[in-house]
Scaffold this motif. Structure first.
Motif, mmCIF file in Angstrom:
data_model
loop_
_atom_site.group_PDB
_atom_site.id
_atom_site.type_symbol
_atom_site.label_atom_id
_atom_site.label_comp_id
_atom_site.label_asym_id
_atom_site.label_seq_id
_atom_site.Cartn_x
_atom_site.Cartn_y
_atom_site.Cartn_z
ATOM 1 N N VAL A 49 0.672 -1.134 0.122
ATOM 2 C CA VAL A 49 -0.184 -0.032 0.055
ATOM 3 C C VAL A 49 0.962 1.474 -0.208
ATOM 4 N N ARG A 50 2.067 1.207 0.193
ATOM 5 C CA ARG A 50 3.142 2.446 0.372
ATOM 6 C C ARG A 50 3.177 3.157 -1.002
ATOM 7 N N LEU A 51 3.026 4.354 -1.238
ATOM 8 C CA LEU A 51 3.056 5.091 -2.323
ATOM 9 C C LEU A 51 4.436 4.830 -2.877
ATOM 10 N N PRO A 52 4.513 4.457 -4.185
ATOM 11 C CA PRO A 52 5.684 4.126 -4.899
ATOM 12 C C PRO A 52 6.606 5.296 -5.212
ATOM 13 N N PRO A 53 8.059 5.434 -5.307
ATOM 14 C CA PRO A 53 8.868 6.438 -5.127
ATOM 15 C C PRO A 53 8.405 7.303 -6.543
ATOM 16 N N GLY A 54 8.311 8.548 -6.288
ATOM 17 C CA GLY A 54 7.910 9.363 -7.602
ATOM 18 C C GLY A 54 6.708 9.770 -7.714
ATOM 19 N N GLU A 55 5.713 8.823 -7.372
ATOM 20 C CA GLU A 55 4.198 8.811 -7.842
ATOM 21 C C GLU A 55 3.614 10.043 -6.904
ATOM 22 N N ASN A 56 2.393 10.296 -7.589
ATOM 23 C CA ASN A 56 1.641 11.436 -6.976
ATOM 24 C C ASN A 56 0.640 10.692 -6.064
ATOM 25 N N ILE A 57 0.645 11.281 -4.707
ATOM 26 C CA ILE A 57 -0.342 10.581 -3.855
ATOM 27 C C ILE A 57 -1.750 10.707 -4.081
ATOM 28 N N ASP A 58 -2.354 11.863 -4.682
ATOM 29 C CA ASP A 58 -3.618 11.799 -5.047
ATOM 30 C C ASP A 58 -3.980 10.803 -6.032
ATOM 31 N N ASP A 59 -3.136 10.442 -7.124
ATOM 32 C CA ASP A 59 -3.394 9.424 -7.946
ATOM 33 C C ASP A 59 -3.482 8.163 -7.426
ATOM 34 N N TRP A 60 -2.508 7.919 -6.484
ATOM 35 C CA TRP A 60 -2.560 6.462 -5.837
ATOM 36 C C TRP A 60 -3.672 6.261 -4.855
ATOM 37 N N ILE A 61 -4.186 7.307 -4.281
ATOM 38 C CA ILE A 61 -5.224 7.190 -3.537
ATOM 39 C C ILE A 61 -6.338 6.955 -4.529
ATOM 40 N N ALA A 62 -6.506 7.738 -5.666
ATOM 41 C CA ALA A 62 -7.784 7.662 -6.522
ATOM 42 C C ALA A 62 -7.762 6.102 -7.048
ATOM 43 N N VAL A 63 -6.565 5.687 -7.404
ATOM 44 C CA VAL A 63 -6.602 4.228 -7.800
ATOM 45 C C VAL A 63 -7.176 3.293 -6.879
ATOM 46 N N HIS A 64 -6.775 3.430 -5.629
ATOM 47 C CA HIS A 64 -7.124 2.305 -4.748
ATOM 48 C C HIS A 64 -8.815 2.678 -4.320
ATOM 49 N N VAL A 65 -9.187 3.944 -4.300
ATOM 50 C CA VAL A 65 -10.583 4.127 -4.097
ATOM 51 C C VAL A 65 -11.292 3.408 -5.175
ATOM 52 N N VAL A 66 -11.180 3.673 -6.180
ATOM 53 C CA VAL A 66 -11.885 3.012 -7.390
ATOM 54 C C VAL A 66 -11.813 1.479 -7.189
ATOM 55 N N ASP A 67 -10.472 0.939 -6.883
ATOM 56 C CA ASP A 67 -10.452 -0.651 -6.900
ATOM 57 C C ASP A 67 -11.227 -0.905 -5.441
ATOM 58 N N PHE A 68 -11.087 -0.400 -4.521
ATOM 59 C CA PHE A 68 -11.696 -0.952 -3.455
ATOM 60 C C PHE A 68 -13.422 -0.669 -3.511
ATOM 61 N N PHE A 69 -13.845 0.370 -4.382
ATOM 62 C CA PHE A 69 -15.162 0.306 -4.578
ATOM 63 C C PHE A 69 -15.540 -0.844 -5.350
ATOM 64 N N ASN A 70 -15.027 -0.997 -6.369
ATOM 65 C CA ASN A 70 -15.207 -2.393 -7.292
ATOM 66 C C ASN A 70 -15.258 -3.617 -6.445
ATOM 67 N N ARG A 71 -14.214 -4.014 -5.561
ATOM 68 C CA ARG A 71 -14.046 -5.031 -5.004
ATOM 69 C C ARG A 71 -15.180 -5.347 -3.927
ATOM 70 N N ILE A 72 -15.330 -4.238 -3.052
ATOM 71 C CA ILE A 72 -16.566 -4.346 -2.078
ATOM 72 C C ILE A 72 -17.874 -4.244 -2.660
#
Length: 243
Positions: free
Chosen positions: A48-71
């Motif tokens: 779950v850690r933010l990959p080096p050099g990546e934008n935190i909002d992009d990282w959160i957005a990707v996970h929010v959408v993925d968690f929505f799909n899975r839940i």
């Protein structure tokens, strides 16, 4: 005999259509990176850690959408067992009750059945993640200033789906042989929200497990089942949760 996961979580049982990332976009690449890490067997705390050099909002957005799909998928398999009669109140056991409030139909906190609450919740999240002003997909378009605040509210409400499913429908999870899958999804979700402090600690209290190094897992629908697994129920009285 436990059913295979493809049978348990059939595509046609999703509560809402899956939200997908456009191939070739930065968010699609982040999604692939996150999925590859999950499949690699890495510790979920590391995944779950933010990959080096990546934008935190992009990282959160990707996970929010993925968690929505899975839940959404998990609850979709429980929907026929979660009815107006079986779950007349959206709750997590006798001590936790969730009331719905929005900016349209329910401007004041409303006591609703679990299936009604879930329907409104999934509609609300789907509307947000499809809103270009909230979850922009075009290159160069920035996230809104309150983006993480919006995501906190989404993830807080999604956590309540886990609470309800574990406490009121855990027997169904066991009967379908889906316990390991749901637990992994929950742990992934838990480590992510804790990594970025996205959900208030008080919201996590319905699911409690002894041990400071482990995320809370599995509550107390059947005390005999949960005690045999070492899970405990918080006995502190908690007020009704709104928002």
């Amino acid at each position: 005999m436990a059913l295979c996961l493809k049978q348990v979580f059939a595509k046609d049982k999703t509560f809402r259509p899956r939200k997908r990332f456009e191939p070739g976009t930065q968010r699609f690449e982040l999604y692939k990176k996150a999925q590859a890490s999950l499949k690699s067997g890495l510790d979920l705390r590391s995944v779950v850690r933010l990959p080096p050099g990546e934008n935190i909002d992009d990282w959160i957005a990707v996970h929010v959408v993925d968690f929505f799909n899975r839940i959404n998928l998990i609850y979709g398999t429980m929907a026929e067992r979660c009815s107006e009669s079986s779950c007349p109140v959206m709750a997590g056991g006798p001590r936790y009750e969730y009331r719905w409030q929005d900016e349209r139909q329910y401007r004041r906190p409303a006591k609703l059945s679990a299936p009604r609450y879930m329907a409104l919740l999934m509609d609300w999240i789907e509307g947000l993640i499809n809103d270009e002003d909230v979850f922009p997909t075009r290159v160069g378009v920035p996230f809104p200033k309150n983006f993480q605040q919006v995501c906190t509210k989404i993830l807080t409400r999604l956590f309540r789906v886990f609470v309800h499913v574990y406490i009121h429908h855990f027997d169904s999870i066991l009967s379908m042989g889906a316990e390991a899958h749901v637990n992994t999804c929950y742990k992934h979700f838990y480590y992510f929200i804790r990594e970025f402090s996205l959900v208030d600690q008080r919201e996590l209290e319905p699911l409690v497990r002894p041990g400071p190094c482990c995320p809370p897992l599995l509550p107390k629908a059947s005390r005999q089942v949960f005690r045999s697994k070492g899970y405990l129920l918080s006995e502190n009285p908690i007020p009704t949760w709104i928002n």
